[in-house]
Design a protein around this motif. Structure first.
Motif, PDB file in Angstrom:
ATOM      1  N   HIS A  74       0.832  -1.205   0.000  1.00  0.00           N
ATOM      2  CA  HIS A  74       0.000   0.000   0.000  1.00  0.00           C
ATOM      3  C   HIS A  74       0.868   1.257   0.000  1.00  0.00           C
ATOM      4  O   HIS A  74       0.399   2.350  -0.335  1.00  0.00           O
ATOM      5  CB  HIS A  74      -0.964   0.001   1.197  1.00  0.00           C
ATOM      6  CG  HIS A  74      -0.304   0.328   2.497  1.00  0.00           C
ATOM      7  ND1 HIS A  74       0.311  -0.624   3.273  1.00  0.00           N
ATOM      8  CD2 HIS A  74      -0.155   1.507   3.162  1.00  0.00           C
ATOM      9  CE1 HIS A  74       0.817  -0.052   4.353  1.00  0.00           C
ATOM     10  NE2 HIS A  74       0.554   1.241   4.312  1.00  0.00           N
ATOM     11  N   ASP A 103      -7.462  10.510 -10.545  1.00  0.00           N
ATOM     12  CA  ASP A 103      -7.245   9.685  -9.353  1.00  0.00           C
ATOM     13  C   ASP A 103      -5.765   9.500  -9.023  1.00  0.00           C
ATOM     14  O   ASP A 103      -5.398   8.649  -8.212  1.00  0.00           O
ATOM     15  CB  ASP A 103      -7.921   8.314  -9.531  1.00  0.00           C
ATOM     16  CG  ASP A 103      -9.437   8.441  -9.565  1.00  0.00           C
ATOM     17  OD1 ASP A 103      -9.968   9.298  -8.832  1.00  0.00           O
ATOM     18  OD2 ASP A 103     -10.081   7.716 -10.346  1.00  0.00           O
ATOM     19  N   PHE A 160      -8.377  12.210  -1.029  1.00  0.00           N
ATOM     20  CA  PHE A 160      -8.496  10.755  -0.933  1.00  0.00           C
ATOM     21  C   PHE A 160      -9.687  10.319  -0.090  1.00  0.00           C
ATOM     22  O   PHE A 160     -10.057   9.150  -0.086  1.00  0.00           O
ATOM     23  CB  PHE A 160      -7.183  10.154  -0.404  1.00  0.00           C
ATOM     24  CG  PHE A 160      -6.177   9.950  -1.493  1.00  0.00           C
ATOM     25  CD1 PHE A 160      -5.900   8.692  -1.978  1.00  0.00           C
ATOM     26  CD2 PHE A 160      -5.534  11.035  -2.071  1.00  0.00           C
ATOM     27  CE1 PHE A 160      -4.994   8.509  -3.002  1.00  0.00           C
ATOM     28  CE2 PHE A 160      -4.635  10.873  -3.091  1.00  0.00           C
ATOM     29  CZ  PHE A 160      -4.356   9.604  -3.567  1.00  0.00           C
ATOM     30  N   LYS A 176      -9.735   2.909  -7.220  1.00  0.00           N
ATOM     31  CA  LYS A 176      -8.282   3.046  -7.070  1.00  0.00           C
ATOM     32  C   LYS A 176      -7.844   4.501  -7.008  1.00  0.00           C
ATOM     33  O   LYS A 176      -8.383   5.351  -7.710  1.00  0.00           O
ATOM     34  CB  LYS A 176      -7.567   2.351  -8.236  1.00  0.00           C
ATOM     35  CG  LYS A 176      -7.569   0.844  -8.141  1.00  0.00           C
ATOM     36  CD  LYS A 176      -6.715   0.204  -9.208  1.00  0.00           C
ATOM     37  CE  LYS A 176      -7.363   0.292 -10.579  1.00  0.00           C
ATOM     38  NZ  LYS A 176      -6.688  -0.570 -11.569  1.00  0.00           N
ATOM     39  N   LYS A 177      -6.833   4.740  -6.162  1.00  0.00           N
ATOM     40  CA  LYS A 177      -6.197   6.050  -6.097  1.00  0.00           C
ATOM     41  C   LYS A 177      -4.702   5.851  -5.854  1.00  0.00           C
ATOM     42  O   LYS A 177      -4.291   4.863  -5.234  1.00  0.00           O
ATOM     43  CB  LYS A 177      -6.786   6.895  -4.962  1.00  0.00           C
ATOM     44  CG  LYS A 177      -8.126   7.563  -5.286  1.00  0.00           C
ATOM     45  CD  LYS A 177      -8.606   8.376  -4.103  1.00  0.00           C
ATOM     46  CE  LYS A 177      -9.858   9.170  -4.452  1.00  0.00           C
ATOM     47  NZ  LYS A 177      -9.566  10.348  -5.288  1.00  0.00           N
ATOM     48  N   TYR A 224      -1.010   8.222  -4.959  1.00  0.00           N
ATOM     49  CA  TYR A 224      -0.343   9.520  -4.788  1.00  0.00           C
ATOM     50  C   TYR A 224       1.163   9.308  -4.675  1.00  0.00           C
ATOM     51  O   TYR A 224       1.643   8.300  -4.150  1.00  0.00           O
ATOM     52  CB  TYR A 224      -0.878  10.291  -3.580  1.00  0.00           C
ATOM     53  CG  TYR A 224      -0.667   9.656  -2.221  1.00  0.00           C
ATOM     54  CD1 TYR A 224       0.436   9.971  -1.445  1.00  0.00           C
ATOM     55  CD2 TYR A 224      -1.621   8.771  -1.693  1.00  0.00           C
ATOM     56  CE1 TYR A 224       0.606   9.421  -0.190  1.00  0.00           C
ATOM     57  CE2 TYR A 224      -1.458   8.220  -0.439  1.00  0.00           C
ATOM     58  CZ  TYR A 224      -0.337   8.547   0.312  1.00  0.00           C
ATOM     59  OH  TYR A 224      -0.166   8.001   1.562  1.00  0.00           O
ATOM     60  N   ASN A 284      -6.160   2.509   2.874  1.00  0.00           N
ATOM     61  CA  ASN A 284      -7.283   1.992   2.097  1.00  0.00           C
ATOM     62  C   ASN A 284      -6.728   0.939   1.152  1.00  0.00           C
ATOM     63  O   ASN A 284      -5.684   1.142   0.523  1.00  0.00           O
ATOM     64  CB  ASN A 284      -7.914   3.161   1.315  1.00  0.00           C
ATOM     65  CG  ASN A 284      -9.136   2.732   0.519  1.00  0.00           C
ATOM     66  OD1 ASN A 284      -9.090   1.745  -0.204  1.00  0.00           O
ATOM     67  ND2 ASN A 284     -10.211   3.483   0.645  1.00  0.00           N
ATOM     68  N   THR A 289      -5.752   2.169  -2.209  1.00  0.00           N
ATOM     69  CA  THR A 289      -4.865   3.343  -2.303  1.00  0.00           C
ATOM     70  C   THR A 289      -3.404   2.905  -2.305  1.00  0.00           C
ATOM     71  O   THR A 289      -2.998   2.067  -1.504  1.00  0.00           O
ATOM     72  CB  THR A 289      -5.103   4.296  -1.110  1.00  0.00           C
ATOM     73  OG1 THR A 289      -6.434   4.796  -1.185  1.00  0.00           O
ATOM     74  CG2 THR A 289      -4.134   5.466  -1.136  1.00  0.00           C
TER      75      THR A 289
END
Length: 335
Positions: A30, A81, A104, A113-114, A116, A140, A143
């Motif tokens: 993650h 995203d 987010f 889905k995201k 960063y 998440n 994420t």
């Protein structure tokens, strides 16, 4: 310039293998911390990982197709995203992390889905780092975080413990030469520099350093007079070398540059002219290589290595160079 998976695989094969296996097995962490020197491909790899995650038709289950709508939007920096956070001035502030968290907290615009990416993650303020820590503690499942840094020791241990650390190796000389020429360094300069460092920042600094450019000329001149007589070589030391090479580190760099000339001569004798780094002197070196033997070159290179060792054991640098010059001419044992 956008790099393909294959291009990055040449530069960072271990990193790309790790990501490939994680994508195929659907076991991405993650949070990742990409750490390594500047210019080793961290940002390019974070971009291609983002494309792999959002690609509509990944090739063989992991490589982005580069032609779908999502791949194109990631390349242009317009995917809703995907968020990239960079320092605001000298640091990354708390309000930047909070704004990211706000984004987010919303549902993904097009999917769950995201992703960063935080560039120069080591530049987070203490408050920003603590805000990010809370974010990382409650990940998440949809994420993905990617932190990029050249200074992983500056990042909170609590953040490091929540990331999978991926180390990017320094560039090989071949890849560094390629990178330097892409950045505008003259092709005849890059091979010499790539033999002296694998740090892109240091290499770029050397490429524009007048002292370093002059050092190369002095070293080539010294080699030429070495072929004549001992007196002239010792005069050259007094008139050129000792005036230019003053600090121990400078002496060491001069010896490194001198060593590269003898390596070039040996490569020419071994039928490997593509390995030569003094490209601007190549024609003359080919002539010089005809006037010596492989055994003699090996003895001379050993003498230079001995000189470097003695330099670091605090032998007087001027006396050391005078002895080295005599050794390079005579072939007697180095004192």
């Amino acid at each position: 310039m956008v790099k393909t998976w294959e291009q990055l695989d040449e530069v960072q094969p271990n990193v790309m293998k790790l990501l490939k296996n994680s994508l195929i097995k659907e076991r991405l962490a993650h949070a990742y911390l990409f750490e390594g020197m500047r210019g080793t491909g961290k940002r390019e790899v974070s971009l291609i990982l983002a494309k792999s995650l959002f690609c509509e038709r990944p090739v063989e289950g992991y490589r982005p197709c580069e032609v779908c709508n999502n791949c194109k939007r990631v390349n242009s920096g317009n995917h809703p995203d995907i968020h990239v956070l960079e320092p605001d001035g000298l640091s990354i502030k708390k309000h930047q992390i909070q704004a990211l968290q706000g984004e987010f907290a919303k549902t993904g615009v097009e999917s769950k889905k995201k992703l960063y990416t935080i560039v120069h993650a080591d530049r987070m303020t203490v408050n920003a780092a603590n805000s990010l820590l809370k974010f990382l503690e409650e990940p998440n499942s949809e994420t993905t975080a990617i932190l990029l840094t050249e200074q992983s020791q500056q990042i909170l241990p609590t953040i490091l413990s929540r990331c999978q650390i991926v180390s990017f190796k320094p560039l090989s000389s071949v890849n560094l030469i390629k990178k330097l020429t892409e950045l505008g360094v003259e092709p005849y300069k890059a091979p010499i520099i790539a033999q002296l460092t694998n740090n892109l920042d240091e290499a770029l600094s050397l490429s524009s350093d007048d002292w370093f450019a002059q050092a190369q000329k002095i070293v080539v001149k010294l080699y030429e007079v070495l072929k004549k007589n001992p007196l002239e070589a010792l005069v050259s030391l007094q008139e050129d070398w000792f005036l230019h090479f003053k600090e121990k580190e400078q002496f060491d760099q001069g010896l490194n540059l001198l060593l590269l000339i003898f390596k070039d001569l040996l490569y020419i004798q071994l039928g490997k002219p593509e390995q030569v780094v003094y490209l601007s002197e190549k024609v003359r070196l080919e002539q010089f290589a005809l006037q010596t033997s492989g055994r003699r070159l090996t003895e001379q290179m050993t003498a230079i290595f001995d000189a470097k060792r003695k330099l670091h054991s605090n032998m007087n640098p001027q006396l050391l160079m005078e002895q080295l010059v005599l050794k390079l001419q005579e072939g007697s044992s180095f004192v």
